[in-house]
Design a protein around this motif. Structure first.
Motif, mmCIF file in Angstrom:
data_model
loop_
_atom_site.group_PDB
_atom_site.id
_atom_site.type_symbol
_atom_site.label_atom_id
_atom_site.label_comp_id
_atom_site.label_asym_id
_atom_site.label_seq_id
_atom_site.Cartn_x
_atom_site.Cartn_y
_atom_site.Cartn_z
ATOM 1 N N ARG A 203 -29.489 -26.730 -11.932
ATOM 2 C CA ARG A 203 -29.221 -27.986 -11.229
ATOM 3 C C ARG A 203 -30.209 -28.113 -10.095
ATOM 4 O O ARG A 203 -31.101 -27.254 -9.931
ATOM 5 C CB ARG A 203 -27.776 -28.045 -10.720
ATOM 6 C CG ARG A 203 -27.383 -26.903 -9.800
ATOM 7 C CD ARG A 203 -25.899 -26.915 -9.462
ATOM 8 N NE ARG A 203 -25.544 -25.791 -8.616
ATOM 9 C CZ ARG A 203 -25.611 -25.803 -7.283
ATOM 10 N NH1 ARG A 203 -26.014 -26.908 -6.642
ATOM 11 N NH2 ARG A 203 -25.288 -24.734 -6.577
ATOM 12 N N SER A 217 -26.294 -32.017 -11.167
ATOM 13 C CA SER A 217 -26.840 -31.498 -12.410
ATOM 14 C C SER A 217 -28.049 -32.330 -12.836
ATOM 15 O O SER A 217 -28.294 -33.431 -12.323
ATOM 16 C CB SER A 217 -25.782 -31.552 -13.509
ATOM 17 O OG SER A 217 -25.504 -32.901 -13.868
ATOM 18 N N TRP A 218 -28.785 -31.807 -13.813
ATOM 19 C CA TRP A 218 -29.909 -32.581 -14.346
ATOM 20 C C TRP A 218 -29.420 -33.842 -15.054
ATOM 21 O O TRP A 218 -30.086 -34.870 -15.024
ATOM 22 C CB TRP A 218 -30.745 -31.703 -15.280
ATOM 23 C CG TRP A 218 -31.573 -30.727 -14.523
ATOM 24 C CD1 TRP A 218 -31.342 -29.391 -14.358
ATOM 25 C CD2 TRP A 218 -32.764 -31.012 -13.790
ATOM 26 N NE1 TRP A 218 -32.306 -28.824 -13.564
ATOM 27 C CE2 TRP A 218 -33.193 -29.788 -13.213
ATOM 28 C CE3 TRP A 218 -33.504 -32.160 -13.561
ATOM 29 C CZ2 TRP A 218 -34.334 -29.705 -12.416
ATOM 30 C CZ3 TRP A 218 -34.651 -32.081 -12.778
ATOM 31 C CH2 TRP A 218 -35.042 -30.869 -12.221
ATOM 32 N N GLY A 219 -28.236 -33.763 -15.653
ATOM 33 C CA GLY A 219 -27.671 -34.957 -16.266
ATOM 34 C C GLY A 219 -27.371 -36.025 -15.228
ATOM 35 O O GLY A 219 -27.651 -37.221 -15.438
ATOM 36 N N ASP A 220 -26.798 -35.622 -14.080
ATOM 37 C CA ASP A 220 -26.554 -36.567 -12.990
ATOM 38 C C ASP A 220 -27.861 -37.172 -12.494
ATOM 39 O O ASP A 220 -27.946 -38.370 -12.203
ATOM 40 C CB ASP A 220 -25.849 -35.869 -11.828
ATOM 41 C CG ASP A 220 -24.450 -35.405 -12.177
ATOM 42 O OD1 ASP A 220 -23.841 -35.988 -13.091
ATOM 43 O OD2 ASP A 220 -23.976 -34.436 -11.544
ATOM 44 N N ASP A 222 -30.648 -37.604 -14.187
ATOM 45 C CA ASP A 222 -31.172 -38.543 -15.176
ATOM 46 C C ASP A 222 -30.417 -39.868 -15.152
ATOM 47 O O ASP A 222 -30.997 -40.922 -15.436
ATOM 48 C CB ASP A 222 -31.100 -37.933 -16.577
ATOM 49 C CG ASP A 222 -32.046 -36.756 -16.753
ATOM 50 O OD1 ASP A 222 -33.035 -36.679 -16.000
ATOM 51 O OD2 ASP A 222 -31.782 -35.910 -17.631
ATOM 52 N N ARG A 223 -29.130 -39.807 -14.818
ATOM 53 C CA ARG A 223 -28.343 -41.042 -14.774
ATOM 54 C C ARG A 223 -28.636 -41.888 -13.537
ATOM 55 O O ARG A 223 -28.225 -43.054 -13.481
ATOM 56 C CB ARG A 223 -26.849 -40.706 -14.846
ATOM 57 C CG ARG A 223 -26.397 -40.300 -16.250
ATOM 58 C CD ARG A 223 -24.896 -40.123 -16.325
ATOM 59 N NE ARG A 223 -24.469 -38.886 -15.703
ATOM 60 C CZ ARG A 223 -24.398 -37.716 -16.332
ATOM 61 N NH1 ARG A 223 -24.757 -37.630 -17.605
ATOM 62 N NH2 ARG A 223 -23.981 -36.634 -15.717
ATOM 63 N N ASN A 224 -29.319 -41.312 -12.562
ATOM 64 C CA ASN A 224 -29.756 -42.062 -11.371
ATOM 65 C C ASN A 224 -31.250 -42.340 -11.516
ATOM 66 O O ASN A 224 -32.094 -41.677 -10.903
ATOM 67 C CB ASN A 224 -29.475 -41.257 -10.098
ATOM 68 C CG ASN A 224 -28.002 -41.211 -9.747
ATOM 69 O OD1 ASN A 224 -27.498 -42.034 -8.993
ATOM 70 N ND2 ASN A 224 -27.282 -40.254 -10.322
ATOM 71 N N GLY A 225 -31.574 -43.315 -12.324
ATOM 72 C CA GLY A 225 -32.954 -43.538 -12.733
ATOM 73 C C GLY A 225 -33.914 -43.906 -11.624
ATOM 74 O O GLY A 225 -35.134 -43.801 -11.810
#
Length: 234
Positions: A203, A217-220, A222-225
């Motif tokens: 993360r 996290s990396w997913g979080d 990516d979701r904040n472009g």
């Protein structure tokens, strides 16, 4: 493993870090991302008490660090691989690496040189070379080996991929992931190379002008472009 609360750092009268909160579990790897000047290197140096004047709370392995000097923190199991590598030019690679063994914590034997080579095979053919005879990628591997030989519980890598050719960056990522698995070691990696950071960490924290502007996290991430454009694009 590491708990940082309200960390402020100063160079003279310049206030560089502003209220940093950071947590790292045993065996976890985190990235510190940000532009040049965001405070990434200062954060690592502050954790080791290796130059800036600091205020705030740092606990390592459940022990408050207070004003403990850098050498004492090293003996507790913290190691920093600096951005500029600081290889001794007139010492051999073997001698450069063995210098790091002096930081081994009390009651804990450092790795032998052969054990370090097992973890970092790329340094094996270099052992007899002098420091000034190394390429940038070779210097980086030697600097990591020097930080690793003392068996640190926490290894901090400051911009490890900077200035390296893409093929070397890929090899370095594999090496860092192997180091992570050895003895469940914790890592902090500062980077501007997002792909490299993503490949080597669980993360991230994103810094801007000395403050944490995002953690997750990396997913979080990516979701904040908009984060890349706002805080990472030059």
């Amino acid at each position: 493993m590491l708990e940082v609360r309200n960390l402020n750092a100063f160079y003279g009268e310049s206030h560089i870090l502003h209220g940093i909160d950071l947590d790292l579990a045993a065996g976890e790897s985190i990235a510190l991302l940000g532009r040049n000047g965001a405070g990434k290197s200062t954060c690592l140096k502050s954790l080791l008490n290796a130059d800036p004047r600091t205020e705030g709370s740092i606990r390592f392995a459940e022990t408050p660090l207070g004003a403990q000097p850098a050498f004492a923190r090293s003996r507790m199991g913290m190691a920093l691989v600096p951005e500029d590598r600081r290889i001794f030019p007139m010492l051999t690679v073997a001698q450069n690496i063995e210098m790091g063994a002096f930081a081994a914590r009390d009651g804990r034997k450092p790795y032998t040189l052969d054990e370090v080579v097992d973890l970092l095979p790329m340094v094996g053919p270099l052992l007899s070379r002098l420091g000034f005879q190394l390429s940038g990628g070779q210097q980086q591997m030697v600097a990591i080996a020097r930080g690793l030989i003392a068996r640190p519980r926490l290894l901090m890598l400051d911009e490890p991929a900077e200035g390296l050719a893409p093929v070397i960056v890929d090899e370095l990522a594999d090496t860092i992931n192997a180091i992570r698995k050895a003895e469940g070691r914790s890592l902090i990696v500062t980077e501007q190379n997002i792909d490299f950071a993503r490949e080597t960490t669980d993360r991230l924290y994103l810094l801007d002008v000395g403050s944490v502007v995002f953690s997750g996290s990396w997913g979080d991430f990516d979701r904040n472009g908009d984060l890349v454009d706002r805080y990472l694009v030059l």
